[in-house]
Write a protein that holds these residues in place. Structure first.
Motif, PDB file in Angstrom:
ATOM      1  N   GLU A 111      82.505  35.334 -28.590  1.00  0.00           N
ATOM      2  CA  GLU A 111      83.586  36.522 -28.438  1.00  0.00           C
ATOM      3  C   GLU A 111      83.733  36.789 -29.715  1.00  0.00           C
ATOM      4  OE1 GLU A 111      87.352  36.185 -26.834  1.00  0.00           O
ATOM      5  OE2 GLU A 111      86.534  35.214 -24.824  1.00  0.00           O
ATOM      6  N   ASN A 112      83.803  35.735 -30.973  1.00  0.00           N
ATOM      7  CA  ASN A 112      83.902  35.774 -32.128  1.00  0.00           C
ATOM      8  C   ASN A 112      82.668  34.656 -33.074  1.00  0.00           C
ATOM      9  OD1 ASN A 112      84.513  35.827 -34.689  1.00  0.00           O
ATOM     10  ND2 ASN A 112      86.549  36.691 -35.228  1.00  0.00           N
ATOM     11  N   ALA A 113      81.898  34.635 -33.764  1.00  0.00           N
ATOM     12  CA  ALA A 113      81.317  33.914 -34.236  1.00  0.00           C
ATOM     13  C   ALA A 113      80.506  33.742 -35.844  1.00  0.00           C
ATOM     14  CB  ALA A 113      79.870  33.023 -33.306  1.00  0.00           C
ATOM     15  N   VAL A 114      80.460  32.818 -36.577  1.00  0.00           N
ATOM     16  CA  VAL A 114      79.636  33.384 -38.179  1.00  0.00           C
ATOM     17  C   VAL A 114      78.143  33.118 -37.595  1.00  0.00           C
ATOM     18  CG1 VAL A 114      79.297  32.266 -40.189  1.00  0.00           C
ATOM     19  CG2 VAL A 114      81.534  32.079 -39.090  1.00  0.00           C
ATOM     20  N   LEU A 115      77.536  33.979 -38.019  1.00  0.00           N
ATOM     21  CA  LEU A 115      76.444  33.907 -38.107  1.00  0.00           C
ATOM     22  C   LEU A 115      75.412  33.441 -39.436  1.00  0.00           C
ATOM     23  CD1 LEU A 115      76.157  37.875 -37.182  1.00  0.00           C
ATOM     24  CD2 LEU A 115      75.763  36.131 -35.715  1.00  0.00           C
ATOM     25  N   LYS A 116      74.386  32.931 -39.163  1.00  0.00           N
ATOM     26  CA  LYS A 116      73.220  32.433 -39.735  1.00  0.00           C
ATOM     27  C   LYS A 116      71.950  33.022 -39.654  1.00  0.00           C
ATOM     28  CE  LYS A 116      73.648  28.150 -38.098  1.00  0.00           C
ATOM     29  NZ  LYS A 116      74.133  27.942 -36.390  1.00  0.00           N
ATOM     30  N   ASP A 117      71.327  32.600 -40.747  1.00  0.00           N
ATOM     31  CA  ASP A 117      69.748  32.948 -41.119  1.00  0.00           C
ATOM     32  C   ASP A 117      69.204  32.716 -39.778  1.00  0.00           C
ATOM     33  OD1 ASP A 117      68.350  32.585 -43.870  1.00  0.00           O
ATOM     34  OD2 ASP A 117      68.824  34.551 -42.953  1.00  0.00           O
ATOM     35  N   MET A 118      68.313  33.632 -39.027  1.00  0.00           N
ATOM     36  CA  MET A 118      67.480  33.524 -37.893  1.00  0.00           C
ATOM     37  C   MET A 118      68.195  32.992 -36.780  1.00  0.00           C
ATOM     38  SD  MET A 118      64.704  34.376 -39.421  1.00  0.00           S
ATOM     39  CE  MET A 118      63.725  34.110 -38.527  1.00  0.00           C
ATOM     40  N   ASP A 119      69.214  33.335 -36.491  1.00  0.00           N
ATOM     41  CA  ASP A 119      69.817  33.137 -35.393  1.00  0.00           C
ATOM     42  C   ASP A 119      69.859  34.649 -34.166  1.00  0.00           C
ATOM     43  OD1 ASP A 119      71.931  31.541 -35.531  1.00  0.00           O
ATOM     44  OD2 ASP A 119      73.818  32.153 -36.501  1.00  0.00           O
ATOM     45  N   ARG A 120      69.619  34.237 -32.986  1.00  0.00           N
ATOM     46  CA  ARG A 120      69.359  35.328 -32.087  1.00  0.00           C
ATOM     47  C   ARG A 120      70.545  36.089 -31.895  1.00  0.00           C
ATOM     48  NH1 ARG A 120      65.815  31.410 -32.815  1.00  0.00           N
ATOM     49  NH2 ARG A 120      64.001  31.750 -33.004  1.00  0.00           N
ATOM     50  N   ILE A 121      70.905  37.274 -31.662  1.00  0.00           N
ATOM     51  CA  ILE A 121      72.400  38.040 -31.081  1.00  0.00           C
ATOM     52  C   ILE A 121      71.946  38.585 -29.849  1.00  0.00           C
ATOM     53  CG2 ILE A 121      73.721  39.623 -31.441  1.00  0.00           C
ATOM     54  CD1 ILE A 121      73.698  38.979 -34.464  1.00  0.00           C
ATOM     55  N   GLN A 122      71.776  38.337 -28.894  1.00  0.00           N
ATOM     56  CA  GLN A 122      72.124  39.437 -27.465  1.00  0.00           C
ATOM     57  C   GLN A 122      72.862  40.065 -27.423  1.00  0.00           C
ATOM     58  OE1 GLN A 122      70.142  37.051 -24.531  1.00  0.00           O
ATOM     59  NE2 GLN A 122      69.828  38.717 -23.403  1.00  0.00           N
ATOM     60  N   ILE A 123      72.445  41.901 -27.122  1.00  0.00           N
ATOM     61  CA  ILE A 123      73.010  42.547 -27.002  1.00  0.00           C
ATOM     62  C   ILE A 123      72.361  43.840 -25.726  1.00  0.00           C
ATOM     63  CG2 ILE A 123      74.891  44.879 -27.279  1.00  0.00           C
ATOM     64  CD1 ILE A 123      75.185  42.099 -28.718  1.00  0.00           C
ATOM     65  N   GLY A 124      73.042  42.861 -24.201  1.00  0.00           N
ATOM     66  CA  GLY A 124      72.275  43.872 -23.626  1.00  0.00           C
ATOM     67  C   GLY A 124      70.930  43.314 -23.083  1.00  0.00           C
ATOM     68  N   LYS A 125      69.414  43.718 -22.924  1.00  0.00           N
ATOM     69  CA  LYS A 125      68.138  43.564 -23.110  1.00  0.00           C
ATOM     70  C   LYS A 125      67.662  43.649 -24.197  1.00  0.00           C
ATOM     71  CE  LYS A 125      66.460  48.164 -21.637  1.00  0.00           C
ATOM     72  NZ  LYS A 125      65.560  48.503 -20.638  1.00  0.00           N
ATOM     73  N   TYR A 126      68.721  43.983 -25.134  1.00  0.00           N
ATOM     74  CA  TYR A 126      68.367  43.830 -27.118  1.00  0.00           C
ATOM     75  C   TYR A 126      68.294  42.597 -27.415  1.00  0.00           C
ATOM     76  CZ  TYR A 126      67.760  49.345 -26.193  1.00  0.00           C
ATOM     77  OH  TYR A 126      67.684  49.715 -26.389  1.00  0.00           O
ATOM     78  N   ILE A 127      67.761  41.532 -27.570  1.00  0.00           N
ATOM     79  CA  ILE A 127      67.321  40.316 -28.717  1.00  0.00           C
ATOM     80  C   ILE A 127      67.658  40.869 -30.299  1.00  0.00           C
ATOM     81  CG2 ILE A 127      66.896  38.287 -28.502  1.00  0.00           C
ATOM     82  CD1 ILE A 127      66.410  37.654 -26.231  1.00  0.00           C
ATOM     83  N   PHE A 128      68.685  40.613 -30.881  1.00  0.00           N
ATOM     84  CA  PHE A 128      67.949  41.039 -32.419  1.00  0.00           C
ATOM     85  C   PHE A 128      68.510  39.408 -33.355  1.00  0.00           C
ATOM     86  CE2 PHE A 128      70.565  44.154 -30.711  1.00  0.00           C
ATOM     87  CZ  PHE A 128      70.256  45.527 -31.621  1.00  0.00           C
ATOM     88  N   LEU A 129      67.006  39.593 -34.461  1.00  0.00           N
ATOM     89  CA  LEU A 129      67.475  38.435 -35.338  1.00  0.00           C
ATOM     90  C   LEU A 129      67.925  38.965 -36.542  1.00  0.00           C
ATOM     91  CD1 LEU A 129      65.863  35.597 -35.489  1.00  0.00           C
ATOM     92  CD2 LEU A 129      63.989  36.933 -36.948  1.00  0.00           C
TER      93      LEU A 129
END
Length: 148
Positions: A111-129
């Protein structure tokens, strides 16, 4: 109809996680390497529009199916107001906006988290680096690929 709890998000979305660094194209990693040091942002590594990059140049970057979103994702798996990347001091955070399918960080719903280099974020069928201050871990990724 059985109501779903907040922690019981759509499983088919979760199954789309990028499991191995090999899943990230070398071309994408090289493109990120060219981004000037001190810049942070997201690049799509899986799903529609692979390779699209979004630099974070304001305190809050909105993500959703609403065309007014900073990152517009035109897919039914994405809520109109899905999530935001928020600058918090020197860090960046992902904040889910009570989306239907949830936001995932490294394959775990958050729900709420700190991001670090190279983390993978998934929103629906999209995955971001996520990359922060350039790509500090690019050498580490290359080593992982070479040493298995």
């Amino acid at each position: 109809m059985v109501p779903r709890s907040k922690n019981n998000k759509t499983e088919s979305i979760k199954d789309r996680a990028v499991e191995y660094i090999e899943d990230i194209s070398t071309d994408i990693l090289e493109d990120i390497r060219k981004i000037p040091h001190g810049k942070s942002g997201l690049v799509i590594i899986k799903g529609p529009n692979v390779g699209d990059k979004f630099l974070i140049n304001k305190p809050e970057l909105t993500i959703g199916r609403n065309p007014a979103s900073d990152i517009f994702l035109d897919d039914i798996t994405v809520s109109r107001k899905h999530a935001a990347i928020v600058k918090s001091g020197k860090d960046f955070r992902i904040k889910d906006s009570e989306s239907l399918n949830g936001s995932y960080l490294n394959s775990k719903i958050v729900e709420n988290a700190v991001l670090k280099d190279m983390d993978r974020i998934q929103i629906g069928k999209y995955i971001f680096l996520f990359f922060h201050s350039g790509i500090n871990n690019l050498k580490k990724i290359k080593d992982e690929r070479e040493n298995g």
